[in-house]
Design a protein around this motif. Structure first.
Motif, PDB file in Angstrom:
ATOM      1  N   SER A  91       0.839  -1.197   0.000  1.00 60.13           N
ATOM      2  CA  SER A  91       0.000   0.000   0.000  1.00 60.13           C
ATOM      3  C   SER A  91       0.873   1.246   0.000  1.00 60.13           C
ATOM      4  O   SER A  91       2.056   1.212   0.357  1.00 60.13           O
ATOM      5  N   GLU A  92       0.289   2.393  -0.395  1.00 58.45           N
ATOM      6  CA  GLU A  92       1.056   3.638  -0.429  1.00 58.45           C
ATOM      7  C   GLU A  92       1.508   4.049   0.968  1.00 58.45           C
ATOM      8  O   GLU A  92       2.651   4.502   1.138  1.00 58.45           O
ATOM      9  N   ASP A  93       0.647   3.885   1.970  1.00 57.42           N
ATOM     10  CA  ASP A  93       1.015   4.263   3.331  1.00 57.42           C
ATOM     11  C   ASP A  93       2.186   3.437   3.834  1.00 57.42           C
ATOM     12  O   ASP A  93       3.092   3.955   4.496  1.00 57.42           O
ATOM     13  N   ARG A  94       2.173   2.140   3.547  1.00 57.93           N
ATOM     14  CA  ARG A  94       3.272   1.277   3.993  1.00 57.93           C
ATOM     15  C   ARG A  94       4.559   1.625   3.249  1.00 57.93           C
ATOM     16  O   ARG A  94       5.650   1.649   3.846  1.00 57.93           O
ATOM     17  N   ALA A  95       4.457   1.929   1.945  1.00 57.46           N
ATOM     18  CA  ALA A  95       5.642   2.282   1.165  1.00 57.46           C
ATOM     19  C   ALA A  95       6.277   3.573   1.699  1.00 57.46           C
ATOM     20  O   ALA A  95       7.506   3.687   1.776  1.00 57.46           O
ATOM     21  N   ARG A  96       5.438   4.538   2.086  1.00 57.33           N
ATOM     22  CA  ARG A  96       5.963   5.786   2.644  1.00 57.33           C
ATOM     23  C   ARG A  96       6.704   5.514   3.954  1.00 57.33           C
ATOM     24  O   ARG A  96       7.781   6.063   4.208  1.00 57.33           O
ATOM     25  N   ALA A  97       6.113   4.695   4.801  1.00 50.15           N
ATOM     26  CA  ALA A  97       6.740   4.370   6.079  1.00 50.15           C
ATOM     27  C   ALA A  97       8.065   3.645   5.870  1.00 50.15           C
ATOM     28  O   ALA A  97       9.067   3.933   6.546  1.00 50.15           O
ATOM     29  N   ASP A  98       8.101   2.701   4.930  1.00 48.87           N
ATOM     30  CA  ASP A  98       9.335   1.962   4.647  1.00 48.87           C
ATOM     31  C   ASP A  98      10.414   2.888   4.079  1.00 48.87           C
ATOM     32  O   ASP A  98      11.602   2.768   4.416  1.00 48.87           O
ATOM     33  N   ASN A  99      10.001   3.819   3.204  1.00 44.78           N
ATOM     34  CA  ASN A  99      10.959   4.787   2.662  1.00 44.78           C
ATOM     35  C   ASN A  99      11.548   5.656   3.763  1.00 44.78           C
ATOM     36  O   ASN A  99      12.740   5.980   3.761  1.00 44.78           O
ATOM     37  N   ARG A 100      10.701   6.032   4.712  1.00 44.60           N
ATOM     38  CA  ARG A 100      11.166   6.892   5.804  1.00 44.60           C
ATOM     39  C   ARG A 100      12.248   6.184   6.616  1.00 44.60           C
ATOM     40  O   ARG A 100      13.267   6.767   6.962  1.00 44.60           O
ATOM     41  N   ILE A 101      12.014   4.901   6.934  1.00 44.74           N
ATOM     42  CA  ILE A 101      13.003   4.143   7.700  1.00 44.74           C
ATOM     43  C   ILE A 101      14.295   4.000   6.908  1.00 44.74           C
ATOM     44  O   ILE A 101      15.397   4.165   7.436  1.00 44.74           O
ATOM     45  N   SER A 102      14.176   3.716   5.621  1.00 43.89           N
ATOM     46  CA  SER A 102      15.360   3.531   4.788  1.00 43.89           C
ATOM     47  C   SER A 102      16.191   4.812   4.728  1.00 43.89           C
ATOM     48  O   SER A 102      17.417   4.779   4.881  1.00 43.89           O
TER      49      SER A 102
END
Length: 359
Positions: A91-102
């Motif tokens: 999902s877009e929300d999960r992708a944003r969260a994963d990008n933030r951690i990366s």
């Protein structure tokens, strides 16, 4: 997300990284997204970030420049990318969260965070100002995200004619309010029973709030436990004694020849009240320091491993003492404002106990 700027509301959309193909692209996009919310303090090599959640400027002055920058950039990443770690994968929300951690975990010379800090340090970055220029507006006190006009607030509270997003470092922990203060009144009357002396004390203490850096040395003299330290402690608690507060109970090293003197002096920048308990006990050297601190001239200090910073004093200096020593220096003697506390100790203790623990 609604970001409130005074009475207006503005929607700031999440950062879109769709067109970013390198860490440099990500840094440029993040810098663009943070326009107006990111500062660079040129004279101390530190950074400031406007917190949409707290509606306040945040600084990490106690850290090294790069560490402080990373802390604030990571906060901006969390705000810009947002996202939800509990959302479904893909999902877009999960992708944003994963990008933030990366991005937050990215380190080294080629990371987006490093590129961003380098761009912020460039002379062309629009959010540049000097730390020494912060908190220099006289008669203005920041509290609750609002600048208050102290000279106009007579019988009513008046907001200062300043943008709520004006950069500032100092802030009081309580929003001002007009209300009866029976516990304080009882304590202050017990500590200073004479009405004329008490009125003068109110004038002196009130003057410390204005931030004009008056050429005054406020001396509270009295026997042990006569309330002199507690008066300054209570006033300081309203102004705030944390890193970003307006008051500080300064270390006695401020009045001594000590390696930490410059760092302690930096803590006075932008303050309204600075005081040293039993500050007249250290002989001629301490009196010379007090003379320099109360002369109204510019002060120069620095944090550890940092460049010197020259700033205009905004604080009033105060000391407590059991016995008033002889002050030979005419210039210093002319600045002394002596409050002698001659009172009933039992009444002072009872009145102070009624106020309770400030924590």
């Amino acid at each position: 997300c609604l970001v409130i700027y005074g009475a207006a509301e503005e929607y700031v959309p999440p950062l879109d990284l769709g067109g970013c193909f390198s860490d440099r692209d990500i840094a440029a996009a993040l810098l663009q997204h943070s326009t107006g919310r990111l500062l660079y303090l040129t004279d101390v090599d530190r950074f400031g970030l406007w917190s949409a959640q707290r509606q306040e400027w945040e600084f990490a002055l106690g850290l090294s420049p790069d560490a402080a920058g990373r802390v604030l950039v990571h906060q901006e990443l969390a705000y810009a990318l947002r996202g939800d770690f509990t959302a479904d994968k893909g999902s877009e929300d999960r992708a944003r969260a994963d990008n933030r951690i990366s991005l937050s975990n990215s380190k080294g010379a080629g990371s987006a965070v490093t590129y961003l800090l380098a761009q912020v340090r460039e002379p062309s970055f629009p959010g540049r100002l000097r730390y020494s220029s912060l908190d220099t507006e006289p008669d203005t006190l920041w509290a609750g995200g609002t600048p208050w006009d102290l000279t106009a607030s007579i019988g009513r509270l008046v907001r200062a004619d300043l943008d709520p997003r004006t950069p500032h470092y100092r802030t009081a922990p309580f929003t001002p309010d007009l209300r009866p203060t029976p516990l304080w009144d009882r304590f202050f009357s017990a500590a200073i029973p004479d009405a004329t002396q008490r009125e003068w004390a109110y004038t002196l203490l009130g003057g410390t709030l204005l931030g004009r850096g008056a050429k005054v040395l406020l001396v509270l003299q009295g026997v042990r436990d006569s309330g002199k330290t507690q008066i300054l402690t209570l006033v300081s608690s309203l102004l705030g004694t944390e890193d970003q507060g307006y008051a500080t109970a300064a270390s006695r090293k401020l009045l001594m020849d000590d390696n930490e003197h410059d760092a302690i002096l930096m803590q006075l920048s932008g303050r309204r009240l600075a005081w040293v308990d039993e500050g007249l006990r250290y002989g001629k050297a301490s009196l010379e320091r007090l003379k320099a601190l109360t002369g109204g001239g510019y002060q120069t200090g620095r944090w550890m491993r940092s460049n010197p910073v020259t700033f205009k004093p905004t604080h009033t200096m105060a000391v407590t003492t059991n016995e008033m020593p002889e002050v030979v220096d005419e210039a210093l003697r002319s600045r002394v404002r002596l409050l002698q506390l001659d009172n009933d100790l039992a009444e002072v203790h009872a009145a102070r106990a009624a106020i309770g623990d400030l924590s």
